[in-house]
Design a protein around this motif. Structure first.
Motif, PDB file in Angstrom:
ATOM      1  N   SER A 164       0.793  -1.227   0.000  1.00  9.35           N
ATOM      2  CA  SER A 164       0.000   0.000   0.000  1.00  9.35           C
ATOM      3  C   SER A 164       0.828   1.280   0.000  1.00  9.35           C
ATOM      4  O   SER A 164       1.907   1.329   0.571  1.00  9.35           O
ATOM      5  CB  SER A 164      -0.874   0.027   1.251  1.00  9.35           C
ATOM      6  N   PHE A 187      -7.791  -0.689  -9.267  1.00  6.63           N
ATOM      7  CA  PHE A 187      -6.782  -1.652  -8.770  1.00  6.63           C
ATOM      8  C   PHE A 187      -6.715  -1.467  -7.260  1.00  6.63           C
ATOM      9  O   PHE A 187      -5.686  -1.083  -6.704  1.00  6.63           O
ATOM     10  CB  PHE A 187      -5.398  -1.327  -9.347  1.00  6.63           C
ATOM     11  N   MET A 188      -7.811  -1.740  -6.567  1.00  8.85           N
ATOM     12  CA  MET A 188      -7.912  -1.228  -5.186  1.00  8.85           C
ATOM     13  C   MET A 188      -7.015  -1.950  -4.185  1.00  8.85           C
ATOM     14  O   MET A 188      -6.738  -1.407  -3.122  1.00  8.85           O
ATOM     15  CB  MET A 188      -9.354  -1.289  -4.700  1.00  8.85           C
ATOM     16  N   GLY A 189      -6.573  -3.183  -4.491  1.00  3.05           N
ATOM     17  CA  GLY A 189      -5.761  -3.909  -3.510  1.00  3.05           C
ATOM     18  C   GLY A 189      -6.463  -3.963  -2.175  1.00  3.05           C
ATOM     19  O   GLY A 189      -7.664  -4.264  -2.099  1.00  3.05           O
ATOM     20  N   ALA A 190      -5.730  -3.633  -1.106  1.00  5.23           N
ATOM     21  CA  ALA A 190      -6.305  -3.682   0.244  1.00  5.23           C
ATOM     22  C   ALA A 190      -7.209  -2.490   0.538  1.00  5.23           C
ATOM     23  O   ALA A 190      -7.723  -2.358   1.642  1.00  5.23           O
ATOM     24  CB  ALA A 190      -5.181  -3.753   1.262  1.00  5.23           C
ATOM     25  N   ASP A 208     -10.909  -5.275  -7.986  1.00  2.00           N
ATOM     26  CA  ASP A 208      -9.633  -5.993  -7.958  1.00  2.00           C
ATOM     27  C   ASP A 208      -9.856  -7.353  -8.600  1.00  2.00           C
ATOM     28  O   ASP A 208     -10.951  -7.917  -8.547  1.00  2.00           O
ATOM     29  CB  ASP A 208      -9.090  -6.145  -6.527  1.00  2.00           C
ATOM     30  N   ILE A 209      -8.783  -7.858  -9.190  1.00  2.00           N
ATOM     31  CA  ILE A 209      -8.892  -9.121  -9.925  1.00  2.00           C
ATOM     32  C   ILE A 209      -8.800 -10.326  -8.984  1.00  2.00           C
ATOM     33  O   ILE A 209      -9.120 -11.447  -9.366  1.00  2.00           O
ATOM     34  CB  ILE A 209      -7.812  -9.163 -11.033  1.00  2.00           C
ATOM     35  N   ASP A 235     -11.743  -7.147 -13.729  1.00  2.00           N
ATOM     36  CA  ASP A 235     -10.527  -6.756 -14.417  1.00  2.00           C
ATOM     37  C   ASP A 235     -10.576  -5.257 -14.729  1.00  2.00           C
ATOM     38  O   ASP A 235     -11.523  -4.774 -15.350  1.00  2.00           O
ATOM     39  CB  ASP A 235     -10.446  -7.581 -15.714  1.00  2.00           C
ATOM     40  N   ALA A 236      -9.521  -4.563 -14.330  1.00  2.81           N
ATOM     41  CA  ALA A 236      -9.468  -3.109 -14.533  1.00  2.81           C
ATOM     42  C   ALA A 236      -9.451  -2.727 -16.015  1.00  2.81           C
ATOM     43  O   ALA A 236      -9.673  -1.569 -16.357  1.00  2.81           O
ATOM     44  CB  ALA A 236      -8.238  -2.540 -13.841  1.00  2.81           C
ATOM     45  N   ASP A 254      -3.438   3.035  -7.857  1.00  2.00           N
ATOM     46  CA  ASP A 254      -2.024   2.687  -7.766  1.00  2.00           C
ATOM     47  C   ASP A 254      -1.895   1.280  -8.349  1.00  2.00           C
ATOM     48  O   ASP A 254      -2.007   0.297  -7.620  1.00  2.00           O
ATOM     49  CB  ASP A 254      -1.642   2.716  -6.269  1.00  2.00           C
ATOM     50  N   THR A 262       1.476  -9.620  -8.427  1.00  4.02           N
ATOM     51  CA  THR A 262       0.400  -8.637  -8.495  1.00  4.02           C
ATOM     52  C   THR A 262      -0.097  -8.386  -9.915  1.00  4.02           C
ATOM     53  O   THR A 262      -1.155  -7.830 -10.107  1.00  4.02           O
ATOM     54  CB  THR A 262       0.831  -7.291  -7.878  1.00  4.02           C
TER      55      THR A 262
HETATM   56  C1  LIG Z   1      -0.409  -2.046  -5.842  1.00  3.64           C
HETATM   57  S1  LIG Z   1      -1.838  -2.930  -5.497  1.00  3.64           S
HETATM   58  C2  LIG Z   1      -2.867  -1.647  -5.027  1.00  3.64           C
HETATM   59  C3  LIG Z   1      -2.570  -1.116  -3.686  1.00  3.64           C
HETATM   60  C4  LIG Z   1      -3.687  -0.226  -3.179  1.00  3.64           C
HETATM   61  N1  LIG Z   1      -3.631   1.065  -3.816  1.00  3.64           N
HETATM   62  C5  LIG Z   1      -3.663  -0.085  -1.682  1.00  3.64           C
HETATM   63  O1  LIG Z   1      -3.394   1.004  -1.202  1.00  3.64           O
HETATM   64  O2  LIG Z   1      -3.870  -1.084  -0.967  1.00  3.64           O
HETATM   65  C6  LIG Z   1      -2.445  -3.421  -7.055  1.00  3.64           C
HETATM   66  C7  LIG Z   1      -3.626  -4.365  -7.054  1.00  3.64           C
HETATM   67  O3  LIG Z   1      -4.050  -4.540  -8.414  1.00  3.64           O
HETATM   68  C8  LIG Z   1      -4.607  -5.836  -8.538  1.00  3.64           C
HETATM   69  N2  LIG Z   1      -4.646  -6.198  -9.984  1.00  3.64           N
HETATM   70  C9  LIG Z   1      -3.670  -6.696 -10.768  1.00  3.64           C
HETATM   71  N3  LIG Z   1      -4.103  -6.827 -12.034  1.00  3.64           N
HETATM   72  C10 LIG Z   1      -5.379  -6.375 -12.052  1.00  3.64           C
HETATM   73  C11 LIG Z   1      -6.362  -6.231 -13.069  1.00  3.64           C
HETATM   74  N4  LIG Z   1      -6.114  -6.563 -14.319  1.00  3.64           N
HETATM   75  N5  LIG Z   1      -7.560  -5.710 -12.725  1.00  3.64           N
HETATM   76  C12 LIG Z   1      -7.840  -5.359 -11.434  1.00  3.64           C
HETATM   77  N6  LIG Z   1      -6.953  -5.491 -10.445  1.00  3.64           N
HETATM   78  C13 LIG Z   1      -5.745  -5.978 -10.738  1.00  3.64           C
HETATM   79  C14 LIG Z   1      -3.716  -6.717  -7.689  1.00  3.64           C
HETATM   80  O4  LIG Z   1      -4.442  -7.871  -7.287  1.00  3.64           O
HETATM   81  C15 LIG Z   1      -3.361  -5.769  -6.521  1.00  3.64           C
HETATM   82  O5  LIG Z   1      -4.238  -5.998  -5.446  1.00  3.64           O
END
Ligand SMILES: C[S@@+](CC[C@H](N)C(=O)[O-])C[C@H]1O[C@@H](n2cnc3c(N)ncnc32)[C@H](O)[C@@H]1O
Length: 332
Positions: A164, A187-190, A208-209, A235-236, A254, A262
């Motif tokens: 993060s 790409f919300m991650g956590a 998020d994927i 998928d983003a 991000d 990732t």
């Molecule tokens: C860097 S992390 C994001 C961190 C987030 N900004 C936070 O503060 O927690 C990127 C995320 O993108 C997701 N991801 C990767 N490829 C993706 C896709 N094609 N579509 C959506 N999410 C994706 C990953 O699973 C990961 O959780």
């Protein structure tokens, strides 16, 4: 006139965050002396300034001078808006050109002569002196306690991922979009960016994927009391399918920087390009996107190729093997 001190690690990003908030509030930056900003804004700007991520404090600017002597002279002429007992505290910025060592005592005496009492520990009013090219004195109204942001760093959240952004930067990305009512992070991650947006009262949309990320982000949002959210597994690069008929006011994100874990098996640059196109398509006209990319991807060229207008970009060296740019784009 207000004053505001921005943080020093990414000063241009911090200044533009203030500018974006003042555009919403109807004020403007009237001058800058290193990290000290003069704001042409009144009380109506407080709710917007209170949103800031990269700020140290703001207050009411009372006097401004070219020398210590002039400051003390001017200080005698004004009525100090002191509540209770006060203390004078000096901030000597890296560009300070004046000898301000004795200034707290001298200014304290001037204010004391107006009938106010000094209290050095826990004063009711803090008089702040800033030394830069010029010297300024004002009354602190709001201090942005670092502990507040620290308490939301990744390892304090119920669902922990070390990827993060620092909450201050997440907050700044949200603000740079000028979001008023809602924001999407594809790409919300956590959920770090969504947490900062949700705490401002915005409706947050996340994608998020990975299923565990969608569950984890929800856990984190709920932990911080955020209920107005819509999170999707997806998928983003397919945002239009995920949100048919929906156009967003703002996007902040991000994306993954390139470790295989990732990227979910995709080629990095192709993922970035496709996602940028998708984000452009689901953004409202005039809406903004704030996004981070590693420095070896030319986000500016790719964004402009799609039709975005670049509003700002800010370089950050994260560690030896990672440097990135934060970009702010507008859909025109
Ligand atoms: C860097 S992390 C994001 C961190 C987030 N900004 C936070 O503060 O927690 C990127 C995320 O993108 C997701 N991801 C990767 N490829 C993706 C896709 N094609 N579509 C959506 N999410 C994706 C990953 O699973 C990961 O959780």
């Amino acid at each position: 006139m207000l004053y505001l001190e921005i943080l020093g690690n990414l000063p241009e990003m911090a200044r533009d965050e203030v500018k974006a908030m003042l555009e919403l509030a109807g004020g403007k930056i009237a001058g800058q002396d290193y990290l000290f900003l003069k704001l042409d804004a009144g009380e109506e700007a407080f709710p917007y300034l209170n949103r800031l991520g990269l700020a140290h404090e703001y207050g009411k600017l009372v006097v401004e001078a070219d020398s210590v002597e002039e400051l003390l002279e001017k200080a005698k002429e004004v009525e100090w808006p002191i509540r209770g007992k006060f203390k004078v505290d000096t901030e000597t910025m890296a560009n300070c050109r004046h000898d301000v060592l004795d200034l707290p005592r001298k200014l304290g005496a001037v204010i004391h002569a107006q009938g106010f009492k000094v209290k050095l520990s826990k004063p009711d009013t803090l008089v702040r002196v800033y030394c830069g090219e010029k010297i300024y004195a004002g009354i602190r109204l709001r201090f942005f306690d670092p502990k507040d942001f620290e308490s939301r760093k990744a390892h304090h959240r119920p669902f922990f991922r070390p990827i993060s952004l620092h909450p201050r930067f997440s907050r700044a990305l949200v603000n740079l979009t000028k979001a008023r009512t809602e924001i999407l992070d594809p790409f919300m991650g956590a959920g770090g960016i969504l947490m900062e947006a949700g705490l401002l009262g915005l409706k947050v949309y996340g994608v998020d994927i990975k299923p565990e990320m969608v569950e984890g982000a929800e856990m984190n949002l709920r932990h911080y009391g955020i209920r107005n959210y819509e999170l999707k597994l997806g998928d983003a690069t397919r945002l239009e399918e995920l949100f048919p008929d929906k156009r967003f006011e703002a996007i902040a994100t991000d994306p993954p920087y390139g470790t295989s874990a990732t990227l979910a098996g995709r080629k990095r640059d192709e993922l970035y390009r496709k996602a940028l196109e998708g984000m452009y398509n689901v953004l409202k006209e005039g809406g903004r996107l704030a996004i981070a990319f590693p420095a070896d991807f030319d986000g500016e060229a790719e964004g402009e190729r799609i039709g975005f207008r670049l509003v700002g970009k800010y370089y950050q060296r994260v560690h030896k093997s990672l440097d990135r740019w934060f970009y702010v784009f507008e859909k025109v």
